[in-house]
Design an enzyme around this catalytic site. Structure first.
Site, PDB file in Angstrom:
ATOM      1  N   TYR A 101      35.898  42.043  31.613  1.00 54.77           N
ATOM      2  CA  TYR A 101      37.071  42.844  31.985  1.00 54.77           C
ATOM      3  C   TYR A 101      37.620  43.495  30.724  1.00 54.77           C
ATOM      4  O   TYR A 101      37.876  42.808  29.730  1.00 54.77           O
ATOM      5  CB  TYR A 101      38.163  41.948  32.612  1.00 54.77           C
ATOM      6  CG  TYR A 101      39.438  42.709  32.913  1.00 54.77           C
ATOM      7  CD1 TYR A 101      39.675  43.211  34.182  1.00 54.77           C
ATOM      8  CD2 TYR A 101      40.378  42.969  31.912  1.00 54.77           C
ATOM      9  CE1 TYR A 101      40.816  43.953  34.452  1.00 54.77           C
ATOM     10  CE2 TYR A 101      41.517  43.706  32.167  1.00 54.77           C
ATOM     11  CZ  TYR A 101      41.731  44.193  33.441  1.00 54.77           C
ATOM     12  OH  TYR A 101      42.855  44.932  33.700  1.00 54.77           O
ATOM     13  N   GLU A 189      41.327  50.759  33.252  1.00 53.16           N
ATOM     14  CA  GLU A 189      40.694  49.456  33.481  1.00 53.16           C
ATOM     15  C   GLU A 189      39.215  49.640  33.811  1.00 53.16           C
ATOM     16  O   GLU A 189      38.867  50.541  34.573  1.00 53.16           O
ATOM     17  CB  GLU A 189      41.413  48.828  34.690  1.00 53.16           C
ATOM     18  CG  GLU A 189      41.124  47.390  34.940  1.00 53.16           C
ATOM     19  CD  GLU A 189      41.921  46.914  36.164  1.00 53.16           C
ATOM     20  OE1 GLU A 189      42.996  46.325  35.980  1.00 53.16           O
ATOM     21  OE2 GLU A 189      41.458  47.140  37.288  1.00 53.16           O
TER      22      GLU A 189
END
Ligand code: GDP
Ligand code: MN
Length: 379
Positions: A101, A189
């Site tokens: 992530y 993101e």
């Protein structure tokens, strides 16, 4: 403003991030043609403005063009968290060895862009943060100096100690920061950023939210806006000149002024309740705005009571009262309404509301407590 994954990826590529090739399709036939052009395994991905598409069945692998067509047929028109899928991205599948992530948010506490990285990618980051916060590394960046190589290495080492991965991830993070700054993003993101079985680093997903206040100087991004993917209530509010944000509680709030609206929401929570929305009807006192505001709020089935909190400065309380009366006559009002109107012409407003079904309140505390009680008590 949110952009779709395929649009975010276009912006990523411009700054040197590695993104598997792909194109967007609106029909199964188009998806088939794109898959044939790419050749081999592809992924068919729903383009909607929500996360967790994979879990909802909106991301499917296909081994060839025929299968891509079939998967696109399944996904197009599907409902994901209340949004209908109008487009799919057909993209080359990569062989995933590991999922990470990486993201940047505008952090309000440090007032700086803040990197968030984790080796626990592919999962819901909120869940990782809640259950295993030690797996997340954050670092705020001073925008005057930009992100430095040592900071990139520090972040990358938070993901892996393998030198090949550290090098690839550092490069990806540098590009991510460039996109964040160049696009006036509020959030960016990649979940997951993947390591392939060949040790390459690819951005397999992409999310980008851009600050609405920057759209004037971001015409290219502003043109990416997909009206069909926006929340219809928020769009309607915007057209009527109201700022509206939908929330999860049961007390509908209609307030004039953003500051008072926030204070009202705070007070609702202080007394143990949850606001159903943020709504600022603005400084003017056009009765039609009140009607539109009521209309939008009444459509939310979660709303059990409506709280009007109006401070009459430039806004005249009698105008708001007129709007309120008009709204209750025109609309099917099935929930109790608490009205606190204070300031300019409040006496006239009070007289106008006498004998109506509205519940009057004088102080803000009283108004909020009354609204909570009518909504079925604090939660
Ligand atoms: P999200 O569920 O909305 O976050 O959509 P993602 O784009 O993150 O896709 C969900 C999951 O699908 C990823 O976490 C991967 O596990 C899987 N996935 C996506 N793209 C690929 C790919 O190219 N190859 C493989 N093997 N899996 C993929
Ligand atoms: Mn994802």
């Amino acid at each position: 403003m949110k952009v779709h994954e395929y649009q975010a990826k276009e912006l990523f590529v411009e700054r040197g991030l590695a993104v598997p090739e792909g194109k967007v399709a609106t029909t199964p036939e188009e998806a088939e043609a794109i898959a044939r052009e790419i050749g081999g395994m592809v992924v068919v991905k729903a383009q909607v403005h929500v996360g967790g598409r994979g879990k909802a069945g909106g991301v499917k692998l296909a081994k060839d063009a025929a299968e891509a067509k079939a998967k696109a047929k399944d996904i197009l028109g599907m409902d994901i968290k209340g949004l209908t899928v109008e487009k799919v991205l057909v993209t080359r599948a990569v062989d995933i060895a590991d999922e990470y992530y990486v993201g940047i948010i505008m952090d309000r506490a440090t007032k700086q862009p803040m990197f968030i990285v984790s080796a626990a990618g592919g999962m819901d980051i909120e869940q990782v943060a809640a259950e295993t916060p030690e797996k997340i590394l954050t670092l705020a960046i001073d925008p005057r100096y930009g992100v430095k190589p040592y900071q990139l290495r520090k972040l990358a080492f938070g993901i892996s100690t393998d030198p090949v991965v550290v090098k690839g991830v550092s490069k990806a993070l540098a590009a991510l920061y460039e996109v964040f700054m160049a696009c006036d993003a509020s959030l960016i993101e990649i979940n997951p950023l993947v390591k392939t079985t060949d040790n390459e680093i690819w951005a397999v997903d992409g999310k980008l939210n851009v600050d609405d206040n920057a759209l004037d100087r971001q015409p290219k991004i502003a043109a990416m806006r997909d009206m069909s993917a926006e929340d219809p209530a928020e769009m309607e509010a915007k057209e009527a000149g109201l700022s509206f944000v939908k929330l999860d509680g049961n007390v509908g709030c209609i307030v004039n002024g953003a500051g008072l609206a926030m204070a009202t929401m705070d007070l609702v929570q202080y007394f143990g309740g949850m606001p159903a929305n943020f709504l600022d009807i603005g400084g003017s006192s056009n009765p039609d705005k009140v009607v539109t505001a009521m209309q939008i709020i009444l459509r939310d089935p979660q709303v059990k009571a409506i709280l009007f909190n109006i401070f009459g400065g430039i806004t005249r309380c009698d105008d708001v009262a007129a709007g309120l009366i008009k709204a209750t006559e025109q609309l099917d009002v099935h929930v109790p309404i608490v009205a606190r109107l204070t300031g300019t012409n409040e006496e006239i407003a009070r007289e106008m509301l006498e004998g109506t079904k509205l519940h009057p309140a004088v102080t803000m505390d009283e108004a909020v407590q009354k609204a909570l009680e009518l909504a079925g008590g604090a939660k």
